[in-house]
Structures are given as C-alpha cells and as structure tokens.
Design a protein around this motif. Structure first.
Motif, PDB file in Angstrom:
ATOM      1  N   ILE A   1       3.224   7.163  -8.050  1.00  0.00           N
ATOM      2  CA  ILE A   1       4.445   7.539  -8.766  1.00  0.00           C
ATOM      3  C   ILE A   1       5.493   7.874  -7.718  1.00  0.00           C
ATOM      4  O   ILE A   1       5.272   8.718  -6.848  1.00  0.00           O
ATOM      5  N   LEU A   2       6.622   7.176  -7.808  1.00  0.00           N
ATOM      6  CA  LEU A   2       7.724   7.344  -6.869  1.00  0.00           C
ATOM      7  C   LEU A   2       8.867   8.076  -7.568  1.00  0.00           C
ATOM      8  O   LEU A   2       9.289   7.675  -8.663  1.00  0.00           O
ATOM      9  N   LEU A   3       9.360   9.142  -6.935  1.00  0.00           N
ATOM     10  CA  LEU A   3      10.402   9.975  -7.528  1.00  0.00           C
ATOM     11  C   LEU A   3      11.573  10.150  -6.577  1.00  0.00           C
ATOM     12  O   LEU A   3      11.382  10.295  -5.365  1.00  0.00           O
ATOM     13  N   ALA A   4      12.784  10.155  -7.132  1.00  0.00           N
ATOM     14  CA  ALA A   4      14.007  10.450  -6.381  1.00  0.00           C
ATOM     15  C   ALA A   4      14.963  11.146  -7.339  1.00  0.00           C
ATOM     16  O   ALA A   4      14.914  10.909  -8.553  1.00  0.00           O
ATOM     17  N   PRO A   5      15.836  12.004  -6.818  1.00  0.00           N
ATOM     18  CA  PRO A   5      16.778  12.721  -7.684  1.00  0.00           C
ATOM     19  C   PRO A   5      17.633  11.751  -8.505  1.00  0.00           C
ATOM     20  O   PRO A   5      18.096  10.732  -8.001  1.00  0.00           O
ATOM     21  N   GLY A   6      17.788  12.075  -9.772  1.00  0.00           N
ATOM     22  CA  GLY A   6      18.640  11.280 -10.649  1.00  0.00           C
ATOM     23  C   GLY A   6      18.064   9.940 -11.065  1.00  0.00           C
ATOM     24  O   GLY A   6      18.765   9.125 -11.650  1.00  0.00           O
ATOM     25  N   GLN A   7      16.793   9.702 -10.781  1.00  0.00           N
ATOM     26  CA  GLN A   7      16.139   8.432 -11.107  1.00  0.00           C
ATOM     27  C   GLN A   7      14.945   8.676 -12.016  1.00  0.00           C
ATOM     28  O   GLN A   7      14.273   9.696 -11.897  1.00  0.00           O
ATOM     29  N   TRP A   8      14.680   7.726 -12.903  1.00  0.00           N
ATOM     30  CA  TRP A   8      13.458   7.801 -13.682  1.00  0.00           C
ATOM     31  C   TRP A   8      12.273   7.566 -12.751  1.00  0.00           C
ATOM     32  O   TRP A   8      12.380   6.802 -11.793  1.00  0.00           O
ATOM     33  N   PRO A   9      11.151   8.198 -13.029  1.00  0.00           N
ATOM     34  CA  PRO A   9       9.956   7.941 -12.201  1.00  0.00           C
ATOM     35  C   PRO A   9       9.595   6.461 -12.237  1.00  0.00           C
ATOM     36  O   PRO A   9       9.719   5.802 -13.262  1.00  0.00           O
ATOM     37  N   ARG A  10       9.152   5.961 -11.097  1.00  0.00           N
ATOM     38  CA  ARG A  10       8.668   4.586 -11.007  1.00  0.00           C
ATOM     39  C   ARG A  10       7.167   4.650 -10.771  1.00  0.00           C
ATOM     40  O   ARG A  10       6.713   5.202  -9.773  1.00  0.00           O
ATOM     41  N   ARG A  11       6.399   4.114 -11.709  1.00  0.00           N
ATOM     42  CA  ARG A  11       4.941   4.158 -11.608  1.00  0.00           C
ATOM     43  C   ARG A  11       4.418   2.771 -11.248  1.00  0.00           C
ATOM     44  O   ARG A  11       4.783   1.785 -11.867  1.00  0.00           O
ATOM     45  N   ILE A  12       3.576   2.752 -10.228  1.00  0.00           N
ATOM     46  CA  ILE A  12       2.905   1.518  -9.837  1.00  0.00           C
ATOM     47  C   ILE A  12       1.443   1.692 -10.221  1.00  0.00           C
ATOM     48  O   ILE A  12       0.706   2.443  -9.582  1.00  0.00           O
ATOM     49  N   ALA A  13       1.054   1.034 -11.309  1.00  0.00           N
ATOM     50  CA  ALA A  13      -0.325   1.125 -11.787  1.00  0.00           C
ATOM     51  C   ALA A  13      -1.202   0.201 -10.959  1.00  0.00           C
ATOM     52  O   ALA A  13      -0.796  -0.901 -10.599  1.00  0.00           O
ATOM     53  N   ASN A  14      -2.395   0.695 -10.634  1.00  0.00           N
ATOM     54  CA  ASN A  14      -3.365  -0.113  -9.890  1.00  0.00           C
ATOM     55  C   ASN A  14      -2.772  -0.603  -8.572  1.00  0.00           C
ATOM     56  O   ASN A  14      -2.873  -1.785  -8.232  1.00  0.00           O
ATOM     57  N   ALA A  15      -2.181   0.310  -7.830  1.00  0.00           N
ATOM     58  CA  ALA A  15      -1.473  -0.026  -6.585  1.00  0.00           C
ATOM     59  C   ALA A  15      -2.406  -0.466  -5.461  1.00  0.00           C
ATOM     60  O   ALA A  15      -1.999  -1.195  -4.565  1.00  0.00           O
ATOM     61  N   TRP A  16      -3.645  -0.022  -5.501  1.00  0.00           N
ATOM     62  CA  TRP A  16      -4.596  -0.354  -4.433  1.00  0.00           C
ATOM     63  C   TRP A  16      -5.702  -1.201  -4.996  1.00  0.00           C
ATOM     64  O   TRP A  16      -6.436  -0.777  -5.889  1.00  0.00           O
TER      65      TRP A  16
END
Length: 118
Positions: free
Chosen positions: A99-114
């Motif tokens: 899960i990638l987070l930055a201020p003012g942004q919706w969370p970006r989820r990468i499922a099954n990343a590995w």
C-alpha cells in the motif's frame, strides 16, 4: 528528516493503511510483526486470503514510484514466510501486498506484489 520523524510518519501511514483495508472489508490481524528475517507492517485477512502488507508513505505521489523495489519485497517475503504458520491455515491463499500513501492522494494498493520466480 530525523529518524524519529520518519518513524512517526511510518506509523501514521500504517494506521491509515489499516483503516483503508478495514473499509475495503479486510480484518487486520496484526501490525508491525518482526521476525529474524525482517518485518511485515500489516497482516490482514479477507475470507480465505491472508495478506502480508508492506506500507510506504512518501511526501509526494511521484516519490512513491521509487518506494518499493525487489530487494524490499524479498525482505517482506522472507518475514511473511516465517509468519505464515501464525496467521494462515490449511487452504488459505497467501500473498504479499503493498500500500502506497502520499498526502492528498488515495491509497494505491498493489495486490500480490511479490511473486517469486516471476
């Protein structure tokens, strides 16, 4: 940024990621699980899927593109492997998410990343 400030931001990011997952129907099983092989930020379950989740908080969306790499994912995967017996049972699907987070942004989820060997 000081180590203390980075730690505080990391914990905040993990809390936000946990809320996001909860809103998406996941149950948080554990936070900050450390083993000899490394650390997993969150462990969550949804149905028969158990996800070991790496959370990255960055100051901008652009900085998120370099937040995760193969070396970091490998470390999370080793820690997850050690934790599987504690959180998953027979027949459960296991995966590594980010899960990638930055201020003012919706969370970006990468499922099954590995996916080893891919």
């Amino acid at each position: 940024m000081s180590r203390e400030e980075a730690e505080r931001r990391g914990r905040r990011g993990e809390s936000l990621a946990a809320w996001y997952l909860w809103l998406c129907g996941w149950r948080i099983l554990a936070k900050r699980q450390r083993v000899g092989a490394g650390e997993v930020d969150l462990v969550a379950r949804k149905g028969r899927t158990v996800a070991f989740i790496e959370v990255k908080w960055r100051s901008s969306r652009a900085a998120l593109d370099q937040a995760i790499d193969e070396r970091r994912l490998r470390r999370v995967a080793r820690a997850a492997e050690a934790l599987v017996p504690r959180f998953a049972g027979p027949g459960d699907d296991i995966r590594i998410d980010v899960i990638l987070l930055a201020p003012g942004q919706w969370p970006r989820r990468i499922a099954n990343a590995w996916q080893p060997g891919a």
